[in-house]
Design an enzyme around this catalytic site. Structure first.
Site, PDB file in Angstrom:
ATOM      1  N   HIS A  54       0.873  -0.626  -0.088  1.00 20.68           N
ATOM      2  CA  HIS A  54      -0.301   0.027   0.110  1.00 20.68           C
ATOM      3  C   HIS A  54       1.197   0.865  -0.157  1.00 20.68           C
ATOM      4  O   HIS A  54       1.126   1.903   0.750  1.00 20.68           O
ATOM      5  CB  HIS A  54      -1.078  -0.417   1.538  1.00 20.68           C
ATOM      6  CG  HIS A  54      -2.055   1.104   1.168  1.00 20.68           C
ATOM      7  ND1 HIS A  54      -3.121   0.740   1.922  1.00 20.68           N
ATOM      8  CD2 HIS A  54      -1.859   2.122   0.677  1.00 20.68           C
ATOM      9  CE1 HIS A  54      -3.656   2.032   1.710  1.00 20.68           C
ATOM     10  NE2 HIS A  54      -3.551   2.452   0.887  1.00 20.68           N
ATOM     11  N   HIS A  56       2.051   5.299  -2.116  1.00 17.69           N
ATOM     12  CA  HIS A  56       0.708   6.065  -3.077  1.00 17.69           C
ATOM     13  C   HIS A  56       2.855   6.719  -3.184  1.00 17.69           C
ATOM     14  O   HIS A  56       2.905   8.178  -2.922  1.00 17.69           O
ATOM     15  CB  HIS A  56       0.043   6.835  -2.633  1.00 17.69           C
ATOM     16  CG  HIS A  56      -0.820   6.709  -2.291  1.00 17.69           C
ATOM     17  ND1 HIS A  56      -2.675   6.402  -2.911  1.00 17.69           N
ATOM     18  CD2 HIS A  56      -1.417   5.840  -0.641  1.00 17.69           C
ATOM     19  CE1 HIS A  56      -3.390   5.871  -2.227  1.00 17.69           C
ATOM     20  NE2 HIS A  56      -2.718   5.671  -0.215  1.00 17.69           N
ATOM     21  N   PHE A  57       3.161   6.396  -4.825  1.00 13.96           N
ATOM     22  CA  PHE A  57       4.291   7.255  -4.993  1.00 13.96           C
ATOM     23  C   PHE A  57       4.003   8.618  -6.186  1.00 13.96           C
ATOM     24  O   PHE A  57       5.130   8.922  -7.312  1.00 13.96           O
ATOM     25  CB  PHE A  57       5.313   5.950  -5.690  1.00 13.96           C
ATOM     26  CG  PHE A  57       5.999   5.490  -4.920  1.00 13.96           C
ATOM     27  CD1 PHE A  57       5.856   5.413  -3.077  1.00 13.96           C
ATOM     28  CD2 PHE A  57       6.815   4.154  -5.219  1.00 13.96           C
ATOM     29  CE1 PHE A  57       6.107   5.069  -2.379  1.00 13.96           C
ATOM     30  CE2 PHE A  57       7.414   3.350  -5.084  1.00 13.96           C
ATOM     31  CZ  PHE A  57       7.409   3.416  -3.141  1.00 13.96           C
ATOM     32  N   ASN A  88      -4.871   5.774  -7.191  1.00 12.37           N
ATOM     33  CA  ASN A  88      -5.902   7.094  -7.367  1.00 12.37           C
ATOM     34  C   ASN A  88      -4.779   8.335  -7.840  1.00 12.37           C
ATOM     35  O   ASN A  88      -4.494   8.856  -6.916  1.00 12.37           O
ATOM     36  CB  ASN A  88      -6.188   7.391  -5.859  1.00 12.37           C
ATOM     37  CG  ASN A  88      -5.043   7.851  -4.691  1.00 12.37           C
ATOM     38  OD1 ASN A  88      -3.943   6.745  -4.765  1.00 12.37           O
ATOM     39  ND2 ASN A  88      -4.820   8.417  -3.521  1.00 12.37           N
ATOM     40  N   LYS A 136      -8.471  -1.737  -6.048  1.00  9.65           N
ATOM     41  CA  LYS A 136      -8.921  -0.383  -5.176  1.00  9.65           C
ATOM     42  C   LYS A 136     -10.282  -0.794  -5.556  1.00  9.65           C
ATOM     43  O   LYS A 136     -10.519   0.565  -5.746  1.00  9.65           O
ATOM     44  CB  LYS A 136      -7.790   0.390  -5.511  1.00  9.65           C
ATOM     45  CG  LYS A 136      -8.081   1.497  -3.668  1.00  9.65           C
ATOM     46  CD  LYS A 136      -7.527   0.058  -2.426  1.00  9.65           C
ATOM     47  CE  LYS A 136      -7.309   1.244  -1.746  1.00  9.65           C
ATOM     48  NZ  LYS A 136      -6.207   2.476  -1.487  1.00  9.65           N
ATOM     49  N   HIS A 169     -10.679   1.445   0.888  1.00  6.20           N
ATOM     50  CA  HIS A 169     -10.463   2.538   1.306  1.00  6.20           C
ATOM     51  C   HIS A 169     -12.211   2.288   2.516  1.00  6.20           C
ATOM     52  O   HIS A 169     -12.815   2.228   1.418  1.00  6.20           O
ATOM     53  CB  HIS A 169     -10.295   3.810   0.541  1.00  6.20           C
ATOM     54  CG  HIS A 169     -10.399   5.012   1.927  1.00  6.20           C
ATOM     55  ND1 HIS A 169      -8.983   5.339   1.804  1.00  6.20           N
ATOM     56  CD2 HIS A 169     -11.083   5.035   2.708  1.00  6.20           C
ATOM     57  CE1 HIS A 169      -9.588   6.011   2.731  1.00  6.20           C
ATOM     58  NE2 HIS A 169     -10.406   5.878   2.517  1.00  6.20           N
ATOM     59  N   HIS A 217      -6.289  -0.271   5.992  1.00  6.36           N
ATOM     60  CA  HIS A 217      -5.244   0.805   7.161  1.00  6.36           C
ATOM     61  C   HIS A 217      -6.039   0.706   8.103  1.00  6.36           C
ATOM     62  O   HIS A 217      -7.028   2.034   8.596  1.00  6.36           O
ATOM     63  CB  HIS A 217      -4.936   2.367   6.177  1.00  6.36           C
ATOM     64  CG  HIS A 217      -5.842   3.141   5.413  1.00  6.36           C
ATOM     65  ND1 HIS A 217      -6.880   2.808   5.559  1.00  6.36           N
ATOM     66  CD2 HIS A 217      -5.396   3.330   4.441  1.00  6.36           C
ATOM     67  CE1 HIS A 217      -7.399   3.854   4.587  1.00  6.36           C
ATOM     68  NE2 HIS A 217      -7.204   3.815   3.302  1.00  6.36           N
ATOM     69  N   ASP A 278       1.303   3.146   4.031  1.00  2.47           N
ATOM     70  CA  ASP A 278      -0.072   4.298   3.194  1.00  2.47           C
ATOM     71  C   ASP A 278       1.339   4.536   3.229  1.00  2.47           C
ATOM     72  O   ASP A 278       0.144   6.002   3.416  1.00  2.47           O
ATOM     73  CB  ASP A 278      -0.870   4.023   3.851  1.00  2.47           C
ATOM     74  CG  ASP A 278      -2.395   4.772   3.260  1.00  2.47           C
ATOM     75  OD1 ASP A 278      -1.830   5.315   2.491  1.00  2.47           O
ATOM     76  OD2 ASP A 278      -3.076   5.421   3.712  1.00  2.47           O
ATOM     77  N   HIS A 282       2.728  15.025   0.240  1.00  2.00           N
ATOM     78  CA  HIS A 282       1.786  15.684   0.032  1.00  2.00           C
ATOM     79  C   HIS A 282       2.636  16.749   0.367  1.00  2.00           C
ATOM     80  O   HIS A 282       4.034  16.723   0.297  1.00  2.00           O
ATOM     81  CB  HIS A 282       0.613  16.394   0.197  1.00  2.00           C
ATOM     82  CG  HIS A 282       0.170  15.492   0.073  1.00  2.00           C
ATOM     83  ND1 HIS A 282      -0.742  15.253  -1.156  1.00  2.00           N
ATOM     84  CD2 HIS A 282      -1.060  14.733   0.882  1.00  2.00           C
ATOM     85  CE1 HIS A 282      -1.677  14.446  -1.108  1.00  2.00           C
ATOM     86  NE2 HIS A 282      -1.484  14.178   0.737  1.00  2.00           N
TER      87      HIS A 282
END
EC number: 3.5.2.3
Length: 415
Positions: A54, A56-57, A88, A136, A169, A217, A278, A282
């Site tokens: 899990h 988010h790259f 996403n 997902k 999620h 999560h 996760d 940002h």
């Protein structure tokens, strides 16, 4: 070149001196004496390298926050040689074309092996790329994703027929809308996305006729049902009473201290299936003002090291960490990593349990490494091996990006 890696390997639940021969990146034999062969000696305690299902790259579309090069480099420094990236993106990965475009951008840039999810919308299983490691579902809105309200029975049947694992999620959109409010601190964010929204999602996910499903999560031990449960270090170790500001803003939120401590107790008691990061970076601007700050915490580099420090303190059994962070995650997806076993990838990490350090966000490898774990105890691996190649040597990265794309069914094809 064929060779044997020699050291004190974690094998069958204990450390033992072994000589593990490797051919073409795969474990060929496990012996006390490998015979007449070139040897490489690994220091410290040698564990199989970890898998993070899990992350988010942010590639493609938001590479000012992270890209696959920096994200995967962070992964291997944390002992993780396989990551699974979420769909996403700015342009959500919902079909074959979007998936192929994303893969084309990533290829040749990853330091770790990687797999990619596609997004399930409730009606698109016929057009998602068959190479997707899983699907997902966002039951509640989150970054770049609107909530999917339902998966019809016919869609569930198609997902099962195609053999996809579905990861959810787990916050129900209807519940989130009911509690939506302005939030100016972690406590208010917690109240605006309460545990009852996870409980409602758990009831729905449990009712779905899907063969393989994961609730992502989980933030409270009460969230349970007919699915595998994933937990993160931030929900295990952080709570809404800590002075973290927007760096600690995440979905689902950090909970109150009592809930966090009960969740940690449930994890160390062996009640969870998967430990994931996760990892969701940002920019500084994105995190500037709490009320408008985007949700997400970095963690792919610190996930295993934070837990290794708990092992050293005798808070956590090594076997619990091994099962949830190393062995079980790849096995769910039919991937032969995470074990010292013939036929498995030769992925190892070396741990010096005497070399405990404080997390220093300035030394992390994420593109914007502001970490809520800054100053916490951690034990980072000294050496990391991926498919028989040393990629971290004495805490330093020494390889080019050697990461390989792992599509669904890849290891079945190798049998």
């Amino acid at each position: 070149m064929d060779r044997a890696f020699c050291g004190n390997f974690y094998y069958n639940g204990k450390f033992d001196y072994l000589e593990v021969t490797v051919k073409d990146g795969v474990i060929e034999s496990i012996k006390k004496d490998a015979g007449n062969i070139a040897r490489s000696y690994l220091p410290g305690a040698v564990l199989p390298a970890a898998t993070d299902i899990h992350v988010h790259f942010r590639t493609p579309g938001e590479t000012d926050k992270e890209d696959f090069s920096t994200g995967s480099l962070s992964a291997i420094f944390g002992g993780t040689t396989l990551v699974m990236d979420m769909p996403n993106n700015i342009i959500p990965i919902k079909d074959y074309n979007a998936f192929s475009d994303k893969l084309g951008v990533i290829n040749g840039t990853s330091y770790s092996d990687f797999a990619l999810y596609s997004m399930e919308t409730g009606s698109n299983s016929l057009i998602v790329d068959s190479r997707s490691i899983g699907l997902k579902v966002y039951l509640g809105g989150s970054t770049n994703a609107a909530g999917t309200m339902a998966i019809p029975d016919q869609e569930a049947e198609m997902i099962n027929e195609k053999g996809f694992t579905v990861i959810f999620h787990g916050e129900l959109e209807e519940c989130l809308r009911k509690h939506q409010s302005e939030t100016k601190n972690l406590r208010e964010h917690n109240l605006s996305r309460p545990i009852e929204c996870e409980l409602a999602a758990a009831g729905y996910v449990g009712s779905l006729n899907l063969k393989s499903k994961i609730m992502a999560h989980v933030s409270s031990p009460e969230v349970s049902g007919d699915f595998l449960r994933e937990v993160t270090p931030h929900h295990l170790l952080l709570n809404d009473e800590m002075p973290l500001g927007s760096i600690g803003k995440v979905n689902p939120p950090l909970r109150d201290r009592n809930t966090q401590e009960r969740l940690l107790y449930a994890y160390i008691s062996g009640q969870f299936d998967i430990l994931s990061s996760d990892h969701a970076p940002h920019t500084e601007k994105d995190k500037a003002e709490f009320e408008y700050a985007k949700s997400g915490i970095i963690g792919v580099e610190t996930r295993i090291p934070l837990m290794l420090a708990l092992v050293k303190k005798k808070i956590l059994f090594l076997d619990v960490l091994y099962k949830t962070g190393i062995e079980r995650p790849p096995s769910i997806f039919g991937i032969r990593k995470g074990k010292i076993e013939v036929g498995y990838d030769a992925d190892f990490m070396c741990v010096d349990f005497t070399n405990e350090k404080k997390v220093n966000e300035d030394r992390l490898h994420s593109k914007l490494p502001r970490s809520p774990f800054n100053g916490m105890d951690a034990i980072f691996p000294s050496h990391v091996v991926m498919r028989g190649e040393v990629v971290i040597d004495n805490y330093e990265e020494i390889s080019d990006p050697l990461g390989r794309f792992v599509p669904k069914g890849y290891y079945d094809q190798k049998l």
